[in-house]
Design a protein around this motif. Sequence first.
Motif, PDB file in Angstrom:
ATOM      1  N   ARG A   1       0.834  -1.210   0.000  1.00  0.00           N
ATOM      2  CA  ARG A   1       0.000   0.000   0.000  1.00  0.00           C
ATOM      3  C   ARG A   1       0.870   1.263   0.000  1.00  0.00           C
ATOM      4  NH1 ARG A   1      -5.177  -1.115   0.010  1.00  0.00           N
ATOM      5  NH2 ARG A   1      -5.953  -2.979   1.004  1.00  0.00           N
ATOM      6  N   ARG A   2       1.938   1.265   0.800  1.00  0.00           N
ATOM      7  CA  ARG A   2       2.842   2.428   0.811  1.00  0.00           C
ATOM      8  C   ARG A   2       3.528   2.620  -0.538  1.00  0.00           C
ATOM      9  NH1 ARG A   2       4.443   0.248   5.653  1.00  0.00           N
ATOM     10  NH2 ARG A   2       6.437  -0.391   4.749  1.00  0.00           N
ATOM     11  N   THR A   3       3.773   1.533  -1.235  1.00  0.00           N
ATOM     12  CA  THR A   3       4.429   1.612  -2.540  1.00  0.00           C
ATOM     13  C   THR A   3       3.462   2.115  -3.617  1.00  0.00           C
ATOM     14  OG1 THR A   3       5.886  -0.217  -1.938  1.00  0.00           O
ATOM     15  CG2 THR A   3       5.695   0.289  -4.288  1.00  0.00           C
ATOM     16  N   TYR A   4       2.261   1.560  -3.637  1.00  0.00           N
ATOM     17  CA  TYR A   4       1.328   1.865  -4.723  1.00  0.00           C
ATOM     18  C   TYR A   4       0.512   3.142  -4.492  1.00  0.00           C
ATOM     19  CZ  TYR A   4       2.073  -2.412  -7.356  1.00  0.00           C
ATOM     20  OH  TYR A   4       2.622  -3.397  -8.133  1.00  0.00           O
ATOM     21  N   ASP A   5       0.163   3.478  -3.257  1.00  0.00           N
ATOM     22  CA  ASP A   5      -0.697   4.642  -3.011  1.00  0.00           C
ATOM     23  C   ASP A   5      -0.155   5.935  -3.615  1.00  0.00           C
ATOM     24  OD1 ASP A   5      -2.697   3.185  -1.863  1.00  0.00           O
ATOM     25  OD2 ASP A   5      -2.189   3.714   0.214  1.00  0.00           O
ATOM     26  N   PRO A   6       1.117   6.285  -3.427  1.00  0.00           N
ATOM     27  CA  PRO A   6       1.605   7.526  -4.048  1.00  0.00           C
ATOM     28  C   PRO A   6       1.541   7.484  -5.577  1.00  0.00           C
ATOM     29  CG  PRO A   6       3.195   6.701  -2.443  1.00  0.00           C
ATOM     30  CD  PRO A   6       2.134   5.673  -2.588  1.00  0.00           C
TER      31      PRO A   6
ATOM     32  N   ALA B   1      -0.755   9.926  -7.827  1.00  0.00           N
ATOM     33  CA  ALA B   1      -0.045  10.797  -8.772  1.00  0.00           C
ATOM     34  C   ALA B   1      -0.774  10.915 -10.109  1.00  0.00           C
ATOM     35  CB  ALA B   1       1.372  10.285  -8.996  1.00  0.00           C
ATOM     36  N   VAL B   2      -1.613   9.930 -10.406  1.00  0.00           N
ATOM     37  CA  VAL B   2      -2.383   9.983 -11.652  1.00  0.00           C
ATOM     38  C   VAL B   2      -3.622  10.835 -11.384  1.00  0.00           C
ATOM     39  CG1 VAL B   2      -3.570   8.642 -13.424  1.00  0.00           C
ATOM     40  CG2 VAL B   2      -1.559   7.697 -12.283  1.00  0.00           C
TER      41      VAL B   2
ATOM     42  N   TRP C   1      -7.463   7.577 -17.634  1.00  0.00           N
ATOM     43  CA  TRP C   1      -7.417   6.865 -16.349  1.00  0.00           C
ATOM     44  C   TRP C   1      -6.899   5.440 -16.502  1.00  0.00           C
ATOM     45  CZ3 TRP C   1      -7.557  10.345 -12.860  1.00  0.00           C
ATOM     46  CH2 TRP C   1      -8.349  11.478 -13.009  1.00  0.00           C
ATOM     47  N   ASN C   2      -6.503   5.053 -17.674  1.00  0.00           N
ATOM     48  CA  ASN C   2      -6.011   3.690 -17.901  1.00  0.00           C
ATOM     49  C   ASN C   2      -4.818   3.359 -17.018  1.00  0.00           C
ATOM     50  OD1 ASN C   2      -7.946   3.556 -19.835  1.00  0.00           O
ATOM     51  ND2 ASN C   2      -6.543   3.771 -21.568  1.00  0.00           N
ATOM     52  N   GLU C   3      -3.927   4.319 -16.850  1.00  0.00           N
ATOM     53  CA  GLU C   3      -2.746   4.074 -16.013  1.00  0.00           C
ATOM     54  C   GLU C   3      -3.156   3.832 -14.568  1.00  0.00           C
ATOM     55  OE1 GLU C   3       1.419   6.199 -14.602  1.00  0.00           O
ATOM     56  OE2 GLU C   3       0.216   7.158 -16.173  1.00  0.00           O
ATOM     57  N   ARG C   4      -4.118   4.622 -14.088  1.00  0.00           N
ATOM     58  CA  ARG C   4      -4.621   4.451 -12.716  1.00  0.00           C
ATOM     59  C   ARG C   4      -5.285   3.084 -12.553  1.00  0.00           C
ATOM     60  NH1 ARG C   4      -6.514   7.361  -8.165  1.00  0.00           N
ATOM     61  NH2 ARG C   4      -8.509   6.606  -7.417  1.00  0.00           N
ATOM     62  N   GLN C   5      -6.114   2.709 -13.520  1.00  0.00           N
ATOM     63  CA  GLN C   5      -6.781   1.404 -13.469  1.00  0.00           C
ATOM     64  C   GLN C   5      -5.752   0.268 -13.505  1.00  0.00           C
ATOM     65  OE1 GLN C   5      -9.841   0.949 -12.731  1.00  0.00           O
ATOM     66  NE2 GLN C   5     -10.339   3.129 -12.797  1.00  0.00           N
ATOM     67  N   ALA C   6      -4.713   0.439 -14.302  1.00  0.00           N
ATOM     68  CA  ALA C   6      -3.666  -0.588 -14.379  1.00  0.00           C
ATOM     69  C   ALA C   6      -2.933  -0.711 -13.046  1.00  0.00           C
ATOM     70  CB  ALA C   6      -2.678  -0.256 -15.500  1.00  0.00           C
ATOM     71  N   LEU C   7      -2.648   0.421 -12.401  1.00  0.00           N
ATOM     72  CA  LEU C   7      -1.974   0.381 -11.094  1.00  0.00           C
ATOM     73  C   LEU C   7      -2.871  -0.268 -10.040  1.00  0.00           C
ATOM     74  CD1 LEU C   7      -0.256   3.888 -11.027  1.00  0.00           C
ATOM     75  CD2 LEU C   7       0.883   1.661 -11.018  1.00  0.00           C
ATOM     76  N   LEU C   8      -4.155   0.063 -10.051  1.00  0.00           N
ATOM     77  CA  LEU C   8      -5.082  -0.554  -9.093  1.00  0.00           C
ATOM     78  C   LEU C   8      -5.172  -2.068  -9.318  1.00  0.00           C
ATOM     79  CD1 LEU C   8      -7.939   2.097  -9.003  1.00  0.00           C
ATOM     80  CD2 LEU C   8      -6.465   1.426  -7.099  1.00  0.00           C
ATOM     81  N   ALA C   9      -5.256  -2.481 -10.558  1.00  0.00           N
ATOM     82  CA  ALA C   9      -5.310  -3.913 -10.869  1.00  0.00           C
ATOM     83  C   ALA C   9      -4.037  -4.614 -10.402  1.00  0.00           C
ATOM     84  CB  ALA C   9      -5.519  -4.108 -12.365  1.00  0.00           C
TER      85      ALA C   9
END
Length: 149
Positions: free
Chosen positions: A29-34, A38-39, A44-52
């Motif tokens: 969570r600490r790694t991915y949340d920032p 940042a997106v 929003w594809n990049e955000r969706q990819a990071l969430l996935a």
Amino acid sequence: MHTGLTRLARWIREESELRSSEAEIDHLRRTYDPRIKAVTRPPWNERQALLAELFFELEFPESAIERIRTDRAIRRCRRYAIPIPDKPREGEENQDWNYSQIAGHLLTDRAHQRLRQEIAVERKMIREPVLAWIAIAISAFSLVVAIIS
């Protein structure tokens, strides 16, 4: 004595696994949340990819935690002779069991809650007679002390 040591060793192993899984979840969570925060603009594809990616990474430690919770609930049920809900076939789910590709069948939150309630009822049924006999023994002891005095 041997079962006590076995139980203690299992508890230590499970607690260690729980702590490491929780630490891994915190780290992810600490790694991915920032990166997710940042997106801020479309697309929003990049955000969706990071969430996935985050949800995929979280699946293993969360499954490990749920496996331990399920195993502990089953052991407590067996200790008090409480029926354990029937598991569905491999890959299927029902109201008591969820299926995880990593950990197999895991008890649902609803099943955990129902089993905790049944365990509490069993413990109360065991505890009440014991407490009644302790009260009687204390009363008898007090009577003996009063007669002697």
